[in-house]
Design a protein around this motif. Structure first.
Motif, PDB file in Angstrom:
ATOM      1  N   GLU A 194     -30.056 -41.174   3.262  1.00 53.84           N
ATOM      2  CA  GLU A 194     -29.597 -40.203   4.262  1.00 53.84           C
ATOM      3  C   GLU A 194     -29.581 -40.789   5.667  1.00 53.84           C
ATOM      4  N   GLU A 195     -30.652 -41.503   6.041  1.00 52.25           N
ATOM      5  CA  GLU A 195     -30.796 -41.976   7.416  1.00 52.25           C
ATOM      6  C   GLU A 195     -30.224 -43.370   7.638  1.00 52.25           C
ATOM      7  N   ARG A 196     -30.353 -44.246   6.626  1.00 58.18           N
ATOM      8  CA  ARG A 196     -29.894 -45.627   6.807  1.00 58.18           C
ATOM      9  C   ARG A 196     -28.564 -45.904   6.113  1.00 58.18           C
ATOM     10  N   HIS A 197     -28.140 -44.980   5.260  1.00 59.92           N
ATOM     11  CA  HIS A 197     -26.906 -45.164   4.478  1.00 59.92           C
ATOM     12  C   HIS A 197     -27.008 -46.386   3.570  1.00 59.92           C
ATOM     13  N   TRP A 198     -28.227 -46.628   3.074  1.00 54.65           N
ATOM     14  CA  TRP A 198     -28.445 -47.702   2.106  1.00 54.65           C
ATOM     15  C   TRP A 198     -28.221 -47.154   0.704  1.00 54.65           C
ATOM     16  N   ASP A 199     -27.606 -47.954  -0.157  1.00 52.72           N
ATOM     17  CA  ASP A 199     -27.550 -47.598  -1.567  1.00 52.72           C
ATOM     18  C   ASP A 199     -28.942 -47.764  -2.161  1.00 52.72           C
ATOM     19  N   VAL A 200     -29.308 -46.864  -3.049  1.00 50.13           N
ATOM     20  CA  VAL A 200     -30.618 -46.907  -3.693  1.00 50.13           C
ATOM     21  C   VAL A 200     -30.437 -46.675  -5.189  1.00 50.13           C
ATOM     22  N   PHE A 201     -31.371 -47.172  -5.976  1.00 52.07           N
ATOM     23  CA  PHE A 201     -31.379 -46.823  -7.398  1.00 52.07           C
ATOM     24  C   PHE A 201     -32.802 -46.902  -7.920  1.00 52.07           C
ATOM     25  N   PRO A 202     -33.155 -46.027  -8.887  1.00 52.11           N
ATOM     26  CA  PRO A 202     -34.521 -46.040  -9.418  1.00 52.11           C
ATOM     27  C   PRO A 202     -34.707 -47.172 -10.406  1.00 52.11           C
ATOM     28  N   GLY A 203     -35.838 -47.857 -10.293  1.00 52.09           N
ATOM     29  CA  GLY A 203     -36.165 -48.922 -11.229  1.00 52.09           C
ATOM     30  C   GLY A 203     -37.226 -48.469 -12.211  1.00 52.09           C
ATOM     31  N   THR A 204     -37.973 -49.415 -12.718  1.00 53.39           N
ATOM     32  CA  THR A 204     -39.065 -49.103 -13.635  1.00 53.39           C
ATOM     33  C   THR A 204     -40.208 -48.435 -12.871  1.00 53.39           C
ATOM     34  N   TRP A 205     -41.225 -48.049 -13.584  1.00 52.54           N
ATOM     35  CA  TRP A 205     -42.377 -47.394 -12.965  1.00 52.54           C
ATOM     36  C   TRP A 205     -43.647 -47.825 -13.699  1.00 52.54           C
ATOM     37  N   LEU A 206     -44.766 -47.476 -13.138  1.00 50.76           N
ATOM     38  CA  LEU A 206     -46.048 -47.855 -13.729  1.00 50.76           C
ATOM     39  C   LEU A 206     -46.571 -46.746 -14.627  1.00 50.76           C
ATOM     40  N   GLU A 207     -47.145 -47.146 -15.738  1.00 49.70           N
ATOM     41  CA  GLU A 207     -47.762 -46.197 -16.670  1.00 49.70           C
ATOM     42  C   GLU A 207     -49.189 -46.655 -16.952  1.00 49.70           C
ATOM     43  N   ALA A 208     -50.121 -45.721 -16.949  1.00 51.73           N
ATOM     44  CA  ALA A 208     -51.519 -46.054 -17.234  1.00 51.73           C
ATOM     45  C   ALA A 208     -51.728 -46.141 -18.744  1.00 51.73           C
ATOM     46  N   VAL A 209     -52.125 -47.318 -19.224  1.00 49.17           N
ATOM     47  CA  VAL A 209     -52.396 -47.530 -20.641  1.00 49.17           C
ATOM     48  C   VAL A 209     -53.814 -48.076 -20.769  1.00 49.17           C
ATOM     49  N   GLN A 222     -25.049 -47.876 -10.812  1.00 52.74           N
ATOM     50  CA  GLN A 222     -25.784 -46.628 -10.644  1.00 52.74           C
ATOM     51  C   GLN A 222     -26.284 -46.432  -9.214  1.00 52.74           C
ATOM     52  N   ALA A 223     -26.339 -47.506  -8.447  1.00 52.81           N
ATOM     53  CA  ALA A 223     -26.838 -47.402  -7.072  1.00 52.81           C
ATOM     54  C   ALA A 223     -25.962 -46.449  -6.271  1.00 52.81           C
ATOM     55  N   THR A 224     -26.597 -45.608  -5.481  1.00 48.77           N
ATOM     56  CA  THR A 224     -25.874 -44.578  -4.744  1.00 48.77           C
ATOM     57  C   THR A 224     -26.303 -44.515  -3.286  1.00 48.77           C
ATOM     58  N   GLY A 225     -25.367 -44.172  -2.429  1.00 49.68           N
ATOM     59  CA  GLY A 225     -25.682 -43.936  -1.029  1.00 49.68           C
ATOM     60  C   GLY A 225     -25.743 -42.456  -0.708  1.00 49.68           C
ATOM     61  N   SER A 226     -25.665 -41.621  -1.753  1.00 45.91           N
ATOM     62  CA  SER A 226     -25.704 -40.169  -1.575  1.00 45.91           C
ATOM     63  C   SER A 226     -27.136 -39.660  -1.669  1.00 45.91           C
ATOM     64  N   ALA A 227     -27.587 -38.964  -0.640  1.00 43.32           N
ATOM     65  CA  ALA A 227     -28.939 -38.396  -0.661  1.00 43.32           C
ATOM     66  C   ALA A 227     -29.069 -37.368  -1.776  1.00 43.32           C
ATOM     67  N   THR A 228     -28.015 -36.620  -2.033  1.00 44.68           N
ATOM     68  CA  THR A 228     -28.040 -35.598  -3.088  1.00 44.68           C
ATOM     69  C   THR A 228     -28.221 -36.237  -4.454  1.00 44.68           C
ATOM     70  N   VAL A 229     -27.460 -37.295  -4.711  1.00 41.73           N
ATOM     71  CA  VAL A 229     -27.581 -37.983  -6.000  1.00 41.73           C
ATOM     72  C   VAL A 229     -28.951 -38.653  -6.112  1.00 41.73           C
ATOM     73  N   ALA A 230     -29.424 -39.252  -5.034  1.00 39.22           N
ATOM     74  CA  ALA A 230     -30.742 -39.889  -5.051  1.00 39.22           C
ATOM     75  C   ALA A 230     -31.829 -38.867  -5.370  1.00 39.22           C
ATOM     76  N   ARG A 231     -31.726 -37.695  -4.760  1.00 35.14           N
ATOM     77  CA  ARG A 231     -32.723 -36.643  -5.018  1.00 35.14           C
ATOM     78  C   ARG A 231     -32.723 -36.276  -6.501  1.00 35.14           C
ATOM     79  N   ARG A 232     -31.536 -36.185  -7.093  1.00 35.94           N
ATOM     80  CA  ARG A 232     -31.432 -35.840  -8.513  1.00 35.94           C
ATOM     81  C   ARG A 232     -31.990 -36.962  -9.389  1.00 35.94           C
ATOM     82  N   MET A 233     -31.703 -38.207  -9.022  1.00 37.13           N
ATOM     83  CA  MET A 233     -32.205 -39.341  -9.814  1.00 37.13           C
ATOM     84  C   MET A 233     -33.725 -39.356  -9.879  1.00 37.13           C
ATOM     85  N   TRP A 234     -34.368 -39.201  -8.715  1.00 38.56           N
ATOM     86  CA  TRP A 234     -35.837 -39.283  -8.690  1.00 38.56           C
ATOM     87  C   TRP A 234     -36.501 -38.004  -9.185  1.00 38.56           C
ATOM     88  N   SER A 235     -35.750 -36.914  -9.308  1.00 35.35           N
ATOM     89  CA  SER A 235     -36.347 -35.682  -9.837  1.00 35.35           C
ATOM     90  C   SER A 235     -36.683 -35.837 -11.316  1.00 35.35           C
TER      91      SER A 235
END
Length: 217
Positions: A30-45, A73-86
């Motif tokens: 939203e503020e920098r107009h950078w494309d973003v995309f979600p990567g992997t994440w950490l899981e406690a095992v 999949q990388a997006t510069g849309s804040a709306t799409v980013a919000r949906r991806m991380w939800s």
């Protein structure tokens, strides 16, 4: 307010904002107009943080693309980013390079040395990240990948002799507050502000960066 990160060079790192991963991802788009995309994440095992990719020897646990088609999949849309991380709020935030910026990646010790020299030279910096695996990434205008080899050679250095890598098209950087396994989180050494919205050209920064990497060998 500042907090100090210990290192061979005394470095004052701005206090980091306490955004969650989804909030930060949306803000970057939203503020920098950078494309973003979600990567992997950490899981406690069994009390140990492991990468969601399932590889026990993952070199960047919780901080690399989760899919092969990440570039599309990388997006510069804040709306799409919000949906991806939800759908996965703990996913890392990855920023593709070669679009709105390239990044020059150097060792932390060389990065702090270069920052001190750049300050004396009164150079205008873009954002700079500091990663838990002790690397610093200086954001510059796109196209740096094509320029840097000649620029370094013109300074009298061989690029192969320096621990200096330019990240352009097809590459990415992890953005704060992404975590790397148990090593900690990516931080801003120079955080994004309205003052550094306009990025420097690689040519402006390459001399202090190459000099610092040469000293760091």
């Amino acid at each position: 307010m500042e907090k100090t990160i210990a290192g061979p060079e005394a470095a004052h790192i701005p206090k980091q904002r306490g955004d969650s991963l989804p909030e930060a991802a949306v803000r970057y788009a939203e503020e920098r107009h950078w494309d973003v995309f979600p990567g992997t994440w950490l899981e406690a095992v069994d009390g140990v943080h492991r990468c969601s990719c399932g590889q026990a020897d993952c070199p960047a646990p919780g901080a690399h693309p989760a899919q092969d088609d990440w570039a599309t999949q990388a997006t510069g849309s804040a709306t799409v980013a919000r949906r991806m991380w939800s759908t996965q709020p703990t996913a890392s935030i990855l920023l593709p390079t070669g679009r709105t910026f390239d990044a020059i990646d150097v060792p932390e010790t060389a990065g702090f040395l270069a920052l001190a020299r750049m300050e004396r030279m009164e150079l205008t910096l873009g954002p700079v990240t500091l990663t838990p695996d002790r690397r610093m990434q200086f954001f510059v205008l796109p196209g740096a990948s094509a320029k840097v080899p000649d620029l370094v050679r013109n300074l009298g250095w061989s690029l192969s002799s320096l621990d200096l890598v330019t990240l352009g098209e097809g590459a990415y950087v992890a953005a704060p507050p992404t975590r790397y396994g148990s090593r900690g989180a990516v931080q801003w050494a120079c955080r994004p502000t309205p003052a550094n919205r306009w990025l420097p050209d690689a040519e402006e920064l390459i001399s202090p960066l190459a000099y610092a990497c040469g000293r760091d060998r």
